[in-house]
Design a protein around this motif. Structure first.
Motif, PDB file in Angstrom:
ATOM      1  N   UNK A 328      39.485  28.285  17.985  1.00  0.00           N
ATOM      2  CA  UNK A 328      39.173  26.919  17.577  1.00  0.00           C
ATOM      3  C   UNK A 328      38.813  26.903  16.098  1.00  0.00           C
ATOM      4  N   UNK A 329      39.476  26.013  15.344  1.00  0.00           N
ATOM      5  CA  UNK A 329      39.132  25.793  13.944  1.00  0.00           C
ATOM      6  C   UNK A 329      38.147  24.628  13.869  1.00  0.00           C
ATOM      7  N   UNK A 330      36.928  24.916  13.468  1.00  0.00           N
ATOM      8  CA  UNK A 330      35.868  23.917  13.378  1.00  0.00           C
ATOM      9  C   UNK A 330      35.429  23.779  11.925  1.00  0.00           C
ATOM     10  N   UNK A 331      35.395  22.530  11.429  1.00  0.00           N
ATOM     11  CA  UNK A 331      34.954  22.328  10.046  1.00  0.00           C
ATOM     12  C   UNK A 331      33.523  22.823   9.886  1.00  0.00           C
ATOM     13  N   UNK A 332      33.335  23.620   8.855  1.00  0.00           N
ATOM     14  CA  UNK A 332      32.026  24.240   8.640  1.00  0.00           C
ATOM     15  C   UNK A 332      31.005  23.186   8.214  1.00  0.00           C
TER      16      UNK A 332
END
Length: 866
Positions: A328-332
């Motif tokens: 999963x790519x989650x905005x930091x």
């Protein structure tokens, strides 16, 4: 006036079809049981200023049908994970109300409605909210007091665009917390819509960087139809740039109620060999329904997606879940440390008016609700807590959407605070001791607001300030019995230099296969060292065959497009993976072939000297005298040197030997052939001079024929001199003839000069052969015409054969062919001319006498007369 008319007509168009369907339900109070699932549910908390929110609490749940059917059943349910949006909203408002530095002496309240799950439900909610739950009359409300200053909604495009259209009629600020949608940035269609999320400008690059890192070049794409075409074009462009191929592209319709032949989408994913699938789109669209359905029907795949796709399930499996190992790519973003503690305190007793919270307790903690008030019949807060729920029902960690809701509340608070402090709005009115600002006045400040939130992150709505974002890469662990976690395994930062943007902790990653080996997703297996890729016609560049590298070319990596040719002084090993240094070689005396040729040359040289000694010893015998002993001696000496000159071709060449090879060969053979020519002419003249006094007798007696040899030799010397003066032979290397070896050899220099020398020698040979052939029928007791004819036939045959063989060989074999031709042609002259005479001298001395010669002559004359 035209503006008001246009906006009124737009409003009438949007609500006309609702008036026909529910004309009898438009009163402010109607008799629908409040405890049923309804789009009219809302939660209100009063304040000096109120922030309204339209949140998607209700969704569709999928579950397998009975009797083992693979199809699924879809039903309405309350999405507990979406309730976190409301908790984030309440948490932020209570945090601001406790802050004496932000909006002092002003309290914020909230008004929460449900959005969806269908467009008509969302439309009814916004109309009820705008008109005060009375008759749907445009530009009219039955609310006693208007306190709402802005609205928050999301996370899908459908919800945001619908509410943005309605609220845009009144320039009402609307903050959306869903993924960035380029269409919402159109100020003409949505003049007062503000997106909390940053554009995923680096998401495609981050996902493709992950593919490249794991060497996945065969990847499937599953996206929502129509709305996500821009992301599709971005990621396809990045994949092409990094040689990652699209195995398939599935466009899932947005409206899952209109979808037909759902198995078509399943079979495409199941039948394709791609093990990695990127999924992107709205969670509440048809793609969201499929994503939850695939839990039951799809084999193992590695899903790569964004944080909005909270991987949820309602089942407790005894085996690894199909979504185990999802990346999963989650905005930091920064962490709100007190949020989890606040979640623990959220109970129906603390918020008794919250109907959504009461329904969660009813569903998960068996808390009975009243049919009329929808409040718990008894105090059951002690029975449970949201933190007790499994991860797939409620995740206490703040999601990206909740973080955007939290920031949206703070943006509105800072905007109101700026208006309050600076007194920007001169039309601010104080009603009943409360300050009221017209909502449309907030738009000007919202566009330029910027601050640091409690998590330490910079927050702004200015698109120019939100170009790139960093991503946390999470690995979804979904173990049996609901033991699921999201573990941070890496980051992606577009601000770092290429090659350093992606950082991964591979040992933390759990794959869907349950082991630590990285899965493989390629169209064709890698081409190992020694092979190169050969593209398959009509297929993607990732589909190829592996072909061995050509001769003397190598490849020492995997999936090499072109093999690299080794330098001339090196050669490829058998596996064609490395270049090895070539050894320098030449036709040496130690070489078996060189040794054999040298031994043959010496033996023939000794034989020639032996024959010369025999002729000298028997110089007074008729056989020797009859064949012109001087020419015989000259021919034998030239043949001796011709045998010896072949030794110049053997051994390590240098400039001197290269020059001597060709010059000695040309001059010595010219002497030998011109001597044969002189002998042949002498024999012919001897038999043609039968009448005394003829001029040819004087030519024969004067010895003028002996000048044939120096004249022919001098002509050859001139050719050789021109050769040496223009382009003499030199030492050269041949790195291609023999594998792994560099052959030292003599280059002829001027090829034209070489063939001139050889051609002149061939002309002399043909001349000698012609003369000898014409004299072949003379009485052989007095001449050697037949032997000369045969010797020149052998000589010419050798050199005619030499030319094609010489040009068809390379390296040491070429030198050996030239040496062999020298030895064979010289041996032919020696054997055909002198061996028969030696036989008579040594074996038949009775024939080597004057009496035998007279008897033979008389017999020949008698035969000739008859």
């Amino acid at each position: 006036v035209p503006f008001v008319i246009r906006e009124t007509l737009t409003m009438l168009t949007l609500i006309s079809f609702f008036l026909t369907l529910k004309l009898l339900m438009l009163q402010c109070n109607f008799g629908i049981p409040r405890c049923l699932y309804s789009w009219t549910d809302n939660v209100y908390q009063d304040g000096d200023m109120v922030i309204s929110a339209f949140l998607p609490f209700y969704g569709y749940q999928t579950s397998p049908n009975s009797e083992g059917s693979e199809s699924t059943h879809i039903s309405l349910w309350i999405n507990s994970n979406n309730y976190q949006y409301a908790i984030a909203l309440i948490f932020a408002i209570e945090e601001i109300n406790r802050n004496p530095l932000l909006l002092p002496n002003v309290s914020l309240g909230y008004d929460i409605y449900t959005a969806g799950p269908q467009d008509q439900d969302s439309s009814w909610n916004i109309l009820f909210w705008l008109t005060g739950k009375d008759k749907f009359i445009p530009n009219y409300t039955c609310r006693r007091e208007e306190k709402s200053v802005a609205a928050i909604t999301g996370p899908t495009w459908d919800i945001s665009s619908l509410y943005g259209t309605f609220l845009g009629l009144y320039r009402y600020p609307l903050l959306t917390f869903g993924p960035f949608e380029p269409n919402l940035n159109d100020p003409g269609k949505f003049p007062s819509v503000y997106q909390m999320a940053t554009k995923d400008s680096s998401l495609a690059l981050g996902m493709v960087s992950l593919m490249v890192h794991f060497r996945w070049n065969w990847v499937g794409l599953v996206i929502s139809e129509e709305k996500d075409v821009q992301f599709l074009s971005e990621i396809v462009r990045e994949m092409e740039r990094n040689s990652v191929c699209v195995a398939f592209t599935e466009m899932i319709p947005d409206n899952h109620f209109l979808m037909k032949e759902v198995d078509v989408y399943d079979s495409q994913i199941m039948m394709n060999s791609a093990k990695i699938i990127i999924i992107y789109g709205d969670t509440d669209s048809g793609l969201g329904v499929f994503f939850r359905r695939w839990e039951h029907v799809l084999p193992w795949r590695i899903w790569v997606t964004t944080s909005q796709w909270e991987v949820t399930t309602s089942m407790q499996h005894f085996i690894l879940d199909s979504f185990h190992g999802t990346l999963i790519f989650s905005q930091h973003h920064g962490e709100i440390s007190t949020f989890k503690d606040f979640v623990k305190t959220v109970t129906p007793s603390k918020y008794p008016e919250d109907i959504f919270l009461a329904r969660l307790w009813e569903k998960y903690f068996n808390c009975a609700l009243s049919d009329t008030s929808c409040k718990p019949v008894e105090n059951c807060s002690s029975r449970g807590s949201l933190e007790w729920l499994p991860w797939y029902h409620f995740d206490t960690a703040m999601s990206d959407g909740s973080y955007h809701v939290y920031n949206a509340v703070y943006i509105l608070a800072h905007t109101l605070h700026k208006m309050l402090v600076q007194q920007v709005d001169m039309q601010a009115m104080k009603i009943g001791g409360r300050i009221k600002y017209p909502h449309w006045k907030l738009n000007h400040i919202l566009k330029n607001i910027q601050f640091i939130n409690p998590a330490g992150d910079s927050v702004t709505l200015n698109p120019s300030e939100k170009l790139y974002v960093e991503y946390d890469i999470l690995n979804f662990w979904n173990f049996p019995q609901g033991l699921g976690y999201k573990v941070k395994v890496g980051t992606f930062s577009p601000y770092l230099p290429p090659g350093q943007q992606l950082s991964l902790l591979e040992d933390r990653i759990e794959w869907s296969t349950g082991d630590q080996e990285t899965p493989i997703s390629v169209c064709s297996e890698n081409c190992g060292p020694g092979f190169r890729k050969s593209l398959q016609e009509g297929k993607a560049i990732c589909c190829f065959d592996c072909s061995p590298c050509p001769n003397n070319e190598i490849s020492n990596g995997t999936d090499i497009d072109q093999c690299v040719k080794c330098p001339d002084d090196q050669y490829a090993n058998t596996e064609r993976t490395h270049c090895l240094q070539k050894s320098v070689t030449f036709l040496s005396y130690e070489n078996p072939l060189g040794m054999a040729l040298a031994g043959m040359a010496l033996c023939l040289c000794m034989l020639t000297i032996l024959i010369l000694g025999i002729f000298v010893k028997h110089q007074n015998t008729p056989v020797v005298k009859a064949n012109n002993s001087t020419l015989s001696y000259t021919l034998l000496i030239s043949l001796t040197f011709s045998f010896l000159c072949s030794l110049l071709f053997i051994g390590q060449p240098n400039t001197a030997t290269c020059i001597l090879q060709q010059i000695t060969f040309g001059i010595v053979f010219t002497v030998a052939v011109s001597t044969v020519l002189a002998k042949t002419i002498t024999v012919v003249l001897a038999f043609k001079i039968t009448t005394p006094g003829r001029w040819m007798r004087g030519l024969l007696k004067s010895g003028a024929l002996k000048f044939i040899i120096p004249i022919c030799t001098f002509t050859q010397i001139i050719f050789c001199g021109i050769w040496l003066g223009t382009s003499p032979p030199f030492v050269d290397t041949d790195a291609h003839s023999e594998h792994g070896q560099i052959i030292l050899m003599c280059n002829k220099g001027s090829v034209t000069a070489f063939y001139c020398v050889l051609g002149y020698l061939g002309a002399l040979s043909m001349g000698s052969f012609t003369v000898a052939f014409l004299a072949r029928n003379l009485p052989d007791i007095f001449n050697e015409a037949k032997y000369l004819t045969f010797s020149m036939l052998v000589f010419c045959s050798v050199w005619v054969t030499f030319l094609p063989v010489y040009h068809s060989t390379k390296g040491k074999i070429m030198v050996a062919v030239e040496v062999s031709s020298i030895l064979a042609s010289s041996a032919g002259l020696l054997g055909c001319i002198f061996i028969p005479k030696c036989y008579i001298i040594l074996m038949r001395p009775d024939k080597n006498s004057l009496k035998a010669m007279r008897d033979k002559a008389s017999y020949n004359l008698y035969v000739a007369s008859r």
